[in-house]
Design a protein around this motif. Structure first.
Motif, mmCIF file in Angstrom:
data_model
loop_
_atom_site.group_PDB
_atom_site.id
_atom_site.type_symbol
_atom_site.label_atom_id
_atom_site.label_comp_id
_atom_site.label_asym_id
_atom_site.label_seq_id
_atom_site.Cartn_x
_atom_site.Cartn_y
_atom_site.Cartn_z
ATOM 1 N N LEU A 102 0.812 -1.220 0.000
ATOM 2 C CA LEU A 102 0.000 0.000 0.000
ATOM 3 C C LEU A 102 0.846 1.271 0.000
ATOM 4 O O LEU A 102 0.302 2.376 0.094
ATOM 5 N N ASN A 103 2.181 1.102 -0.071
ATOM 6 C CA ASN A 103 3.082 2.253 -0.031
ATOM 7 C C ASN A 103 2.810 3.099 1.214
ATOM 8 O O ASN A 103 2.699 4.321 1.154
ATOM 9 N N ALA A 104 2.696 2.419 2.346
ATOM 10 C CA ALA A 104 2.331 3.073 3.600
ATOM 11 C C ALA A 104 3.498 3.065 4.581
ATOM 12 O O ALA A 104 4.438 2.270 4.462
ATOM 13 N N THR A 105 3.436 3.947 5.575
ATOM 14 C CA THR A 105 4.417 3.994 6.656
ATOM 15 C C THR A 105 4.028 2.972 7.716
ATOM 16 O O THR A 105 2.870 2.893 8.116
ATOM 17 N N LEU A 106 4.999 2.194 8.186
ATOM 18 C CA LEU A 106 4.727 1.117 9.143
ATOM 19 C C LEU A 106 5.194 1.502 10.543
ATOM 20 O O LEU A 106 6.308 1.984 10.728
ATOM 21 N N HIS A 107 4.314 1.276 11.526
ATOM 22 C CA HIS A 107 4.632 1.467 12.937
ATOM 23 C C HIS A 107 4.468 0.134 13.673
ATOM 24 O O HIS A 107 3.542 -0.629 13.374
ATOM 25 N N PHE A 108 5.364 -0.122 14.640
ATOM 26 C CA PHE A 108 5.226 -1.257 15.550
ATOM 27 C C PHE A 108 4.803 -0.722 16.915
ATOM 28 O O PHE A 108 5.448 0.198 17.444
ATOM 29 N N ALA A 109 3.758 -1.306 17.488
ATOM 30 C CA ALA A 109 3.281 -0.862 18.797
ATOM 31 C C ALA A 109 3.234 -2.043 19.760
ATOM 32 O O ALA A 109 2.788 -3.135 19.409
ATOM 33 N N ASN A 110 3.708 -1.800 20.982
ATOM 34 C CA ASN A 110 3.739 -2.842 22.005
ATOM 35 C C ASN A 110 3.441 -2.217 23.362
ATOM 36 O O ASN A 110 3.757 -1.049 23.600
ATOM 37 N N SER A 111 2.825 -2.985 24.233
ATOM 38 C CA SER A 111 2.541 -2.494 25.588
ATOM 39 C C SER A 111 3.087 -3.470 26.615
ATOM 40 O O SER A 111 3.299 -4.652 26.314
ATOM 41 N N PHE A 112 3.310 -2.985 27.821
ATOM 42 C CA PHE A 112 3.772 -3.846 28.909
ATOM 43 C C PHE A 112 3.055 -3.462 30.194
ATOM 44 O O PHE A 112 2.633 -2.309 30.369
ATOM 45 N N ALA A 113 2.902 -4.419 31.079
ATOM 46 C CA ALA A 113 2.225 -4.183 32.356
ATOM 47 C C ALA A 113 3.216 -3.657 33.376
ATOM 48 O O ALA A 113 4.276 -4.258 33.600
ATOM 49 N N GLY A 114 2.887 -2.530 33.986
ATOM 50 C CA GLY A 114 3.734 -1.965 35.030
ATOM 51 C C GLY A 114 3.550 -2.694 36.350
ATOM 52 O O GLY A 114 2.702 -3.577 36.495
ATOM 53 N N VAL B 179 11.868 -1.061 9.923
ATOM 54 C CA VAL B 179 10.972 -0.073 10.514
ATOM 55 C C VAL B 179 11.798 0.951 11.264
ATOM 56 O O VAL B 179 12.662 0.590 12.084
ATOM 57 N N ALA B 180 11.562 2.225 10.997
ATOM 58 C CA ALA B 180 12.338 3.295 11.630
ATOM 59 C C ALA B 180 12.177 3.251 13.152
ATOM 60 O O ALA B 180 11.101 2.958 13.670
ATOM 61 N N THR B 181 13.268 3.548 13.862
ATOM 62 C CA THR B 181 13.242 3.530 15.328
ATOM 63 C C THR B 181 12.172 4.471 15.882
ATOM 64 O O THR B 181 11.519 4.168 16.887
ATOM 65 N N ASP B 182 11.984 5.621 15.228
ATOM 66 C CA ASP B 182 10.973 6.576 15.678
ATOM 67 C C ASP B 182 9.555 6.024 15.534
ATOM 68 O O ASP B 182 8.613 6.564 16.130
ATOM 69 N N ASN B 183 9.408 4.960 14.748
ATOM 70 C CA ASN B 183 8.082 4.366 14.541
ATOM 71 C C ASN B 183 7.863 3.125 15.408
ATOM 72 O O ASN B 183 6.934 2.355 15.167
ATOM 73 N N VAL B 184 8.717 2.943 16.402
ATOM 74 C CA VAL B 184 8.565 1.852 17.372
ATOM 75 C C VAL B 184 8.054 2.449 18.685
ATOM 76 O O VAL B 184 8.675 3.354 19.247
ATOM 77 N N HIS B 185 6.931 1.939 19.172
ATOM 78 C CA HIS B 185 6.280 2.513 20.346
ATOM 79 C C HIS B 185 6.050 1.415 21.386
ATOM 80 O O HIS B 185 5.272 0.483 21.161
ATOM 81 N N VAL B 186 6.758 1.513 22.516
ATOM 82 C CA VAL B 186 6.604 0.572 23.626
ATOM 83 C C VAL B 186 6.149 1.365 24.832
ATOM 84 O O VAL B 186 6.905 2.171 25.387
ATOM 85 N N LEU B 187 4.911 1.148 25.240
ATOM 86 C CA LEU B 187 4.291 1.991 26.255
ATOM 87 C C LEU B 187 3.687 1.152 27.374
ATOM 88 O O LEU B 187 3.241 0.018 27.155
ATOM 89 N N GLU B 188 3.659 1.730 28.566
ATOM 90 C CA GLU B 188 3.087 1.042 29.722
ATOM 91 C C GLU B 188 1.567 1.121 29.694
ATOM 92 O O GLU B 188 0.987 2.177 29.450
ATOM 93 N N GLY B 189 0.935 -0.018 29.918
ATOM 94 C CA GLY B 189 -0.528 -0.055 29.958
ATOM 95 C C GLY B 189 -1.072 -1.326 29.365
ATOM 96 O O GLY B 189 -0.329 -2.200 28.919
ATOM 97 N N LEU B 190 -2.384 -1.426 29.359
ATOM 98 C CA LEU B 190 -3.040 -2.581 28.767
ATOM 99 C C LEU B 190 -3.064 -2.439 27.249
ATOM 100 O O LEU B 190 -3.263 -1.345 26.733
ATOM 101 N N PRO B 191 -2.879 -3.531 26.505
ATOM 102 C CA PRO B 191 -2.875 -3.440 25.042
ATOM 103 C C PRO B 191 -4.175 -2.888 24.476
ATOM 104 O O PRO B 191 -4.157 -2.169 23.476
ATOM 105 N N GLU B 192 -5.312 -3.201 25.118
ATOM 106 C CA GLU B 192 -6.589 -2.690 24.617
ATOM 107 C C GLU B 192 -6.731 -1.182 24.801
ATOM 108 O O GLU B 192 -7.607 -0.554 24.205
#
Length: 298
Positions: free
Chosen positions: A186-198, A236-249
């Motif tokens: 689709l010639n689109a920009t790709l982001h990876f998203a991940n969450s973790f439980a605090g 995937v560009a490092t700036d497009n990798v998102h690892v954040l605290e919280g529930l995945p939903e």
């Protein structure tokens, strides 16, 4: 590279625009896949055996099926597309069973189905049939909304890491690979998203010398390392990798909204038996919360 040879595009007679066909055509343009344009119809008056004779019931059924075939054929002609599209209409009470059976019969490797709001007071986009298809399909399922895909959009991939079983780890790799292939398609920009439980708050009180901030940072670093390894594999560009605290939903829909995702790619392990009858697993909570299209990788 994302490939598919045959797409089952499930139509909805109640929708003015058949988004499933439009998405299938977009994918077929890039992959040369054949499209099975599918409709499942049923009229409750068919069950009125006390009013209709067997011949009348048969004639009514045939007339409705032929009418639906002509309507879909006219839609294909109106779009004037170059793709190979075959129209299939089935007379069956349960949509999800007809979809699964037709997918198997025609050896499709992708199901595309449109979704919609059920009413002004409903927050859910998805019908029970949608969930049954997602749970029971052995191939990937794309649930689409009524918006258009831009020429250069955004794809978000929900990446799970550090799972304790091989099945989920293998699925994460497959999700990343599928998302990468679709972003290229689709010639689109790709982001990876991940969450973790605090760390649970009560631990800080109950366990001496425990520092939640240090613990959370350690967990985040472990998750980030794993996601960055996948990101490096799929460029995937490092700036497009998102690892954040919280529930995945909570986290995944937030990332999709922030970066205006056009497509979310998420994995789902099929369930059977009693657990398959229950709503609310993590994947389904995420799917129901996002505003964009969703590709469910099986």
């Amino acid at each position: 590279m994302f490939t598919c040879t045959k797409i089952l595009a499930v139509t909805d007679p109640t929708l003015d625009q058949q988004s499933s066909l439009l998405r299938a055509l977009r994918i077929a343009e890039k992959t040369n896949a054949q499209i099975i344009l599918f409709s499942c119809i049923y009229d409750k008056s068919y069950d009125m055996t006390a009013v209709l004779t067997s011949d009348e019931r048969f004639n009514m059924k045939q007339a409705l099926v032929e009418h639906e075939k002509l309507k879909l054929a006219a839609l294909v002609n109106e779009l004037n597309c170059d793709a190979n599209v075959d129209v299939v209409v089935t007379w069956y009470k349960k949509l999800h069973e007809a979809v699964i059976d037709t997918c198997h019969e025609y050896k499709c490797d992708l199901i595309v189905k449109a979704t919609k709001k059920h009413g002004m007071l409903s927050s859910s986009l998805f019908t029970p049939s949608d969930w049954h298809i997602v749970r029971n399909s052995s191939v990937n399922v794309m649930l689409v909304k009524s918006h258009e895909w831009p020429q250069k959009g955004t794809v978000v991939s929900s990446i799970g890491v550090l799972a304790k079983d091989d099945e989920h780890n293998s699925l994460s790799d497959k999700v990343a690979e599928t998302a990468h292939g679709l972003s290229k398609l689709l010639n689109a920009t790709l982001h990876f998203a991940n969450s973790f439980a605090g760390a649970p708050l009560h631990i800080a009180v109950e366990v001496p010398n425990f520092t939640p901030e240090v613990y959370n940072k350690s967990v985040q670093n472990r998750h980030t390392k794993k996601v960055l390894e996948l990101a490096e594999t799929y460029k995937v560009a490092t700036d497009n990798v998102h690892v954040l605290e919280g529930l995945p939903e909570d986290i995944i829909p937030e990332v999709c909204q922030k970066y205006k995702a056009d497509l979310l790619v998420i994995g789902s392990v099929g369930r059977t038996g009693f657990s398959a009858a229950l709503l609310g697993n993590t994947a389904e909570l995420i799917i129901d919360a996002v505003e964009c299209d969703t590709m469910i990788v099986k």
